[in-house]
Design an enzyme around this catalytic site. Structure first.
Site, PDB file in Angstrom:
ATOM      1  N   ASN A   9      34.730  86.473  31.139  1.00 26.45           N
ATOM      2  CA  ASN A   9      36.155  86.340  30.825  1.00 26.45           C
ATOM      3  C   ASN A   9      36.282  86.551  29.320  1.00 26.45           C
ATOM      4  O   ASN A   9      35.978  85.654  28.540  1.00 26.45           O
ATOM      5  CB  ASN A   9      36.655  84.940  31.226  1.00 26.45           C
ATOM      6  CG  ASN A   9      38.112  84.735  30.826  1.00 26.45           C
ATOM      7  OD1 ASN A   9      38.770  85.652  30.333  1.00 26.45           O
ATOM      8  ND2 ASN A   9      38.612  83.525  31.025  1.00 26.45           N
ATOM      9  N   LYS A  11      38.833  86.733  27.671  1.00 25.93           N
ATOM     10  CA  LYS A  11      40.051  86.092  27.132  1.00 25.93           C
ATOM     11  C   LYS A  11      40.792  87.104  26.233  1.00 25.93           C
ATOM     12  O   LYS A  11      40.729  88.295  26.514  1.00 25.93           O
ATOM     13  CB  LYS A  11      39.684  84.794  26.415  1.00 25.93           C
ATOM     14  CG  LYS A  11      38.829  83.873  27.306  1.00 25.93           C
ATOM     15  CD  LYS A  11      38.737  82.468  26.830  1.00 25.93           C
ATOM     16  CE  LYS A  11      37.917  81.657  27.824  1.00 25.93           C
ATOM     17  NZ  LYS A  11      37.855  80.248  27.508  1.00 25.93           N
ATOM     18  N   HIS A  94      43.356  79.738  35.491  1.00 23.72           N
ATOM     19  CA  HIS A  94      42.508  79.304  34.376  1.00 23.72           C
ATOM     20  C   HIS A  94      43.200  78.152  33.644  1.00 23.72           C
ATOM     21  O   HIS A  94      44.426  78.121  33.545  1.00 23.72           O
ATOM     22  CB  HIS A  94      42.271  80.477  33.415  1.00 23.72           C
ATOM     23  CG  HIS A  94      41.196  80.188  32.427  1.00 23.72           C
ATOM     24  ND1 HIS A  94      41.416  79.424  31.308  1.00 23.72           N
ATOM     25  CD2 HIS A  94      39.872  80.518  32.407  1.00 23.72           C
ATOM     26  CE1 HIS A  94      40.274  79.309  30.637  1.00 23.72           C
ATOM     27  NE2 HIS A  94      39.331  79.969  31.287  1.00 23.72           N
ATOM     28  N   GLU A  96      43.614  77.576  30.678  1.00 24.09           N
ATOM     29  CA  GLU A  96      44.484  78.009  29.569  1.00 24.09           C
ATOM     30  C   GLU A  96      45.841  78.481  30.089  1.00 24.09           C
ATOM     31  O   GLU A  96      46.855  78.348  29.403  1.00 24.09           O
ATOM     32  CB  GLU A  96      43.756  79.087  28.742  1.00 24.09           C
ATOM     33  CG  GLU A  96      42.609  78.474  27.940  1.00 24.09           C
ATOM     34  CD  GLU A  96      41.413  79.371  27.699  1.00 24.09           C
ATOM     35  OE1 GLU A  96      41.517  80.601  27.865  1.00 24.09           O
ATOM     36  OE2 GLU A  96      40.335  78.830  27.351  1.00 24.09           O
ATOM     37  N   GLU A 166      35.571  74.711  36.070  1.00 25.72           N
ATOM     38  CA  GLU A 166      35.554  74.784  34.609  1.00 25.72           C
ATOM     39  C   GLU A 166      36.138  73.498  34.030  1.00 25.72           C
ATOM     40  O   GLU A 166      37.377  73.385  33.887  1.00 25.72           O
ATOM     41  CB  GLU A 166      36.403  75.971  34.127  1.00 25.72           C
ATOM     42  CG  GLU A 166      35.882  77.318  34.556  1.00 25.72           C
ATOM     43  CD  GLU A 166      36.256  78.413  33.563  1.00 25.72           C
ATOM     44  OE1 GLU A 166      35.362  79.180  33.195  1.00 25.72           O
ATOM     45  OE2 GLU A 166      37.420  78.487  33.136  1.00 25.72           O
ATOM     46  N   GLY A 172      34.824  76.426  25.533  1.00 26.69           N
ATOM     47  CA  GLY A 172      34.907  76.832  24.135  1.00 26.69           C
ATOM     48  C   GLY A 172      34.485  75.762  23.149  1.00 26.69           C
ATOM     49  O   GLY A 172      34.724  75.897  21.947  1.00 26.69           O
ATOM     50  N   SER A 211      31.184  76.806  28.189  1.00 24.66           N
ATOM     51  CA  SER A 211      30.092  76.855  27.207  1.00 24.66           C
ATOM     52  C   SER A 211      28.752  77.262  27.818  1.00 24.66           C
ATOM     53  O   SER A 211      27.693  76.797  27.380  1.00 24.66           O
ATOM     54  CB  SER A 211      29.978  75.519  26.460  1.00 24.66           C
ATOM     55  OG  SER A 211      31.159  75.283  25.702  1.00 24.66           O
TER      56      SER A 211
END
Ligand code: 13P
Length: 251
Positions: A9, A11, A94, A96, A166, A172, A211
């Site tokens: 991904n 992003k 996701h 985000e 996730e 991150g 991560s």
């Protein structure tokens, strides 16, 4: 045996020049591996990266899609457009998107349906926040997000998904879940899959994301219910991403 899959991904990262070098190197190194690989890239680069992947076994994914079919939805991208430019997969839900764009479980289900109707494989993300984990709600949150999707799908749809666990606090941050922590949640997910799909549950890929890097990938993949990874930051580094794919192929 569940499928082995590593999905990148990217992003909101990339450039025409950088994508060519990164994708070229990944194609060269992972094509012969025994795991499925998918690159999920920003919309403007789908055609470019799709061209670079042509003739390889690597899938092309988007990072989101519209819950609408077509029409007056400025800025949105439909499932049909994604298949039109060669996508095979799409990331949905996701954290985000859930956090910054207010995506609810209902919206996630709507997008999963659109994706499947167009022949795309949804990579559906679930995961708890730090506060939810600290409150002991991890399993409840993850299973609620999962059930919200499952409840709206028939068995064919429920079998045609990839899931990605996730944990939001691991994304991150450099603080990946330990293999044991991740496995505990993956085992709960697998139990929920089994109660819905019976023996077919074993064939559904459940990825871990948060991560993942070249150093921790093998220990995560050694866990019984972790079938692969959804990789953010490390997928922007060709050699790190390739190492993760190699680790998944070798188990
Ligand atoms: P990182 O690998 O950068 O933590 O991102 C994980 C992720 O969100 C993949 O979708």
């Amino acid at each position: 045996m569940a499928r082995k899959l590593v999905a990148a991904n990217w992003k909101m990262n990339g450039s025409a020049e950088g994508n060519a070098a990164l994708t070229g190197r990944v194609v060269e190194a992972v094509s012969a591996l025994a795991c499925e690989v998918v690159l999920c890239v920003p919309y403007p680069y789908l055609l470019q990266v799709g061209g670079l992947l042509a003739g390889s076994r690597i899938g092309l994914g988007a990072q989101d899609l519209s819950e609408h079919d077509a029409g007056a939805y400025t800025g949105e991208v439909s499932a049909a457009m994604l298949t039109d430019v060669g996508c095979t997969h799409v990331v949905i839900g996701h954290s985000e998107r859930r956090k910054y764009h207010g995506e609810t479980d209902d919206v996630v289900l709507g997008k999963v349906r659109r994706a499947q109707a167009a022949g795309l494989v949804p990579i559906v993300c679930v995961g708890e926040s730090r506060e939810e984990r600290e409150a002991g709600e991890t399993e409840a949150v993850v299973l609620r997000q999962l059930e919200a999707v499952f409840a709206g799908l028939d068995d064919v749809g429920a079998r045609s998904l990839v899931l990605a666990y996730e944990p939001v606090w691991a994304i991150g941050t450099g603080l990946a879940a330990t293999p044991e922590m991740a496995q505990a949640v993956h085992a709960s997910i697998r139990t929920a899959l089994r109660s819905r799909l019976g023996d077919d549950a074993g064939a559904l890929a459940v990825l871990y994301g948060g991560s993942v890097n070249a150093d921790n990938a093998a220990s995560l993949f050694a866990m019984a219910d972790i079938d692969g990874a959804l990789v953010g930051g490390a997928s922007l580094d060709a050699e790190a991403f390739i190492s993760i794919c190699v680790a998944n192929s070798g188990r």
